[in-house]
Enzyme design. Structure first.
Site, short mmCIF file in Angstrom:
data_model
loop_
_atom_site.label_atom_id
_atom_site.label_comp_id
_atom_site.label_asym_id
_atom_site.label_seq_id
_atom_site.Cartn_x
_atom_site.Cartn_y
_atom_site.Cartn_z
N ASP A 37 0.86 -1.19 0.00
CA ASP A 37 0.00 0.00 0.00
C ASP A 37 0.89 1.24 0.00
O ASP A 37 2.03 1.20 0.50
CB ASP A 37 -0.91 0.01 1.24
CG ASP A 37 -2.14 0.89 1.05
OD1 ASP A 37 -3.24 0.35 0.89
OD2 ASP A 37 -1.98 2.13 1.07
N ASP A 62 3.80 1.71 -4.33
CA ASP A 62 2.98 2.59 -5.17
C ASP A 62 2.77 1.85 -6.48
O ASP A 62 3.74 1.62 -7.22
CB ASP A 62 3.72 3.92 -5.38
CG ASP A 62 2.92 4.89 -6.23
OD1 ASP A 62 1.96 4.46 -6.89
OD2 ASP A 62 3.27 6.08 -6.23
N VAL A 63 1.54 1.49 -6.77
CA VAL A 63 1.29 0.63 -7.95
C VAL A 63 1.58 1.35 -9.27
O VAL A 63 1.56 0.72 -10.33
CB VAL A 63 -0.16 0.06 -7.97
CG1 VAL A 63 -0.38 -0.87 -6.80
CG2 VAL A 63 -1.20 1.18 -8.01
N SER A 141 -15.04 -2.17 -11.26
CA SER A 141 -16.14 -1.52 -10.55
C SER A 141 -17.37 -1.56 -11.43
O SER A 141 -17.26 -1.60 -12.67
CB SER A 141 -15.79 -0.05 -10.25
OG SER A 141 -16.96 0.65 -9.85
N TYR A 154 -12.81 7.55 -13.71
CA TYR A 154 -12.91 6.27 -12.99
C TYR A 154 -13.62 5.21 -13.84
O TYR A 154 -13.18 4.05 -13.91
CB TYR A 154 -13.66 6.54 -11.69
CG TYR A 154 -13.75 5.41 -10.70
CD1 TYR A 154 -12.70 5.13 -9.82
CD2 TYR A 154 -14.91 4.63 -10.61
CE1 TYR A 154 -12.81 4.11 -8.89
CE2 TYR A 154 -15.02 3.61 -9.67
CZ TYR A 154 -13.97 3.36 -8.81
OH TYR A 154 -14.08 2.34 -7.88
N LYS A 158 -11.97 1.73 -15.02
CA LYS A 158 -12.54 0.46 -14.57
C LYS A 158 -13.06 -0.38 -15.73
O LYS A 158 -13.03 -1.61 -15.68
CB LYS A 158 -13.64 0.71 -13.54
CG LYS A 158 -13.12 1.31 -12.21
CD LYS A 158 -12.14 0.39 -11.52
CE LYS A 158 -11.81 0.84 -10.11
NZ LYS A 158 -10.84 -0.07 -9.45
P1 NAD Z 1 -10.08 2.59 0.00
O1 NAD Z 1 -9.82 4.00 -0.39
O2 NAD Z 1 -10.78 2.32 1.29
O3 NAD Z 1 -8.74 1.74 -0.05
C1 NAD Z 1 -7.86 1.83 -1.15
C2 NAD Z 1 -6.46 1.53 -0.69
O4 NAD Z 1 -5.59 1.71 -1.83
C3 NAD Z 1 -5.95 2.49 0.39
O5 NAD Z 1 -5.36 1.76 1.45
C4 NAD Z 1 -4.94 3.37 -0.33
O6 NAD Z 1 -3.87 3.85 0.50
C5 NAD Z 1 -4.43 2.42 -1.42
N1 NAD Z 1 -3.82 3.12 -2.55
C6 NAD Z 1 -4.23 4.26 -3.15
N2 NAD Z 1 -3.37 4.61 -4.12
C7 NAD Z 1 -2.40 3.67 -4.15
C8 NAD Z 1 -1.23 3.48 -4.94
N3 NAD Z 1 -0.87 4.34 -5.90
N4 NAD Z 1 -0.46 2.39 -4.70
C9 NAD Z 1 -0.80 1.51 -3.71
N5 NAD Z 1 -1.88 1.65 -2.93
C10 NAD Z 1 -2.68 2.72 -3.14
O7 NAD Z 1 -10.94 1.97 -1.21
P2 NAD Z 1 -11.83 0.65 -1.28
O8 NAD Z 1 -13.24 1.08 -1.25
O9 NAD Z 1 -11.36 -0.39 -0.34
O10 NAD Z 1 -11.52 0.23 -2.79
C11 NAD Z 1 -10.67 -0.85 -3.14
C12 NAD Z 1 -10.86 -1.14 -4.63
O11 NAD Z 1 -12.21 -1.46 -4.89
C13 NAD Z 1 -10.52 0.06 -5.53
O12 NAD Z 1 -9.93 -0.39 -6.72
C14 NAD Z 1 -11.87 0.65 -5.81
O13 NAD Z 1 -11.89 1.41 -7.00
C15 NAD Z 1 -12.72 -0.60 -5.90
N6 NAD Z 1 -14.15 -0.39 -5.71
C16 NAD Z 1 -14.63 0.05 -4.53
C17 NAD Z 1 -16.01 0.23 -4.39
C18 NAD Z 1 -16.64 0.69 -3.11
O14 NAD Z 1 -17.87 0.88 -3.09
N7 NAD Z 1 -15.90 0.86 -2.02
C19 NAD Z 1 -16.86 -0.04 -5.46
C20 NAD Z 1 -16.31 -0.49 -6.65
C21 NAD Z 1 -14.95 -0.68 -6.76
#
Ligand code: NAD
Length: 246
Positions: A37, A62-63, A141, A154, A158
């Site tokens: 992360d 960092d991805v 997503s 986004y 996605k």
């Molecule tokens: P979140 O923001 O709670 O967690 C995301 C994590 O990714 C965080 O810990 C952040 O520090 C980390 N991150 C951000 N940029 C980064 C980088 N460059 N390199 C490494 N780590 C990085 O989000 P979430 O809701 O847990 O979402 C997780 C995944 O699910 C994401 O891809 C998001 O787009 C997808 N998603 C979430 C939802 C939702 O409703 N929560 C819906 C559809 C898709």
């Protein structure tokens, strides 16, 4: 015997939300997990929460940087283990209508959510093809299926993850490596808790099951795709949405 006994898994964006729940579910089903992360303090906290060094390890990653991803995979394989599972989960939002969205906001989301997934898929595939097996799971997503107003960046990223997943699945199938995607709907995490109440209520009204999803409900589908129960699945996309926009 648990389904993922003896398997090594890597989860990006694993320090909170859906990524943390995925790490926990993989561990509960026998895997050894490495989380990466961008937030180092959150990684340290998450590793403790996940049970410490026996079950989970973590590193800053960092991805957007190929070298960070390689270092994360090296950590996962530092004991000589094969890389069995790669979950490309890290993601961000920078929501705005096109009238207001800056180029920087567009680029930032594409870089993390699309290029980051490509870098993770490419790096994991290179190692898995050597072993002749592996499962890559990419987090897309519902926005990538239907397109959401205020999310041109986004939704594009996605939807791109779906195309990337299918193309990679075709390249890797004959090597024993599977690639699948998951499309969560409205899941209760720090990402969605930051949403204005009005937007939350609108989304809730679109969900036939009448409730948001919980992170562990996405994690269960990821664990299924990670393990041999899904051994004949590749290039598939799984909606975890409570029936929203089915
Ligand atoms: P979140 O923001 O709670 O967690 C995301 C994590 O990714 C965080 O810990 C952040 O520090 C980390 N991150 C951000 N940029 C980064 C980088 N460059 N390199 C490494 N780590 C990085 O989000 P979430 O809701 O847990 O979402 C997780 C995944 O699910 C994401 O891809 C998001 O787009 C997808 N998603 C979430 C939802 C939702 O409703 N929560 C819906 C559809 C898709």
């Amino acid at each position: 015997m648990a389904m993922l006994d003896g398997r090594t898994a890597v989860v990006t964006g694993g320090a909170q939300g859906i990524g943390l729940a995925i790490a926990r579910t993989l561990i509960d089903n026998g895997a050894r997990v490495v989380i990466g992360d961008i937030d180092q303090a959150a990684v340290d906290k998450a590793v403790v929460e996940l049970g410490g060094a026996d079950a989970a390890r973590g590193a800053t990653c960092d991805v957007r940087r190929a070298a960070d991803i390689e270092a994360l995979l090296d950590l996962a394989q530092s004991d000589g283990a094969a890389l069995d599972v790669m979950v490309n989960n890290a993601g961000i939002t920078r929501d705005a209508t096109m009238r207001r969205m800056s180029e920087d906001e567009f680029d930032a989301v594409i870089e993390v959510n699309l290029k980051g997934v490509w870098l993770g898929t490419r790096a994991a595939a290179a190692r898995m093809r050597e072993a002749g097996r592996g499962s890559i799971v990419n987090i897309s997503s519902l926005s990538g299926k239907v397109g959401m107003a205020g999310q041109t960046n986004y939704s594009a990223a996605k939807a791109g993850v779906v195309g990337l997943t299918k193309a990679a699945a075709k390249e890797l199938a004959h090597l024993g490596v599977r690639v699948n995607a998951v499309q969560p709907g409205l899941i209760r995490t720090p990402m969605t808790e930051a949403m204005p109440q009005k937007a939350w209520d609108q989304k809730m009204s679109e969900i036939p099951m009448g409730r948001p999803g919980e992170p562990h409900e996405v994690a269960g589908v990821v664990a299924f795709l990670a393990c041999d129960w899904s051994s004949y699945l590749t290039g598939t996309v799984h909606e975890v949405t409570g029936g929203r926009f089915m």
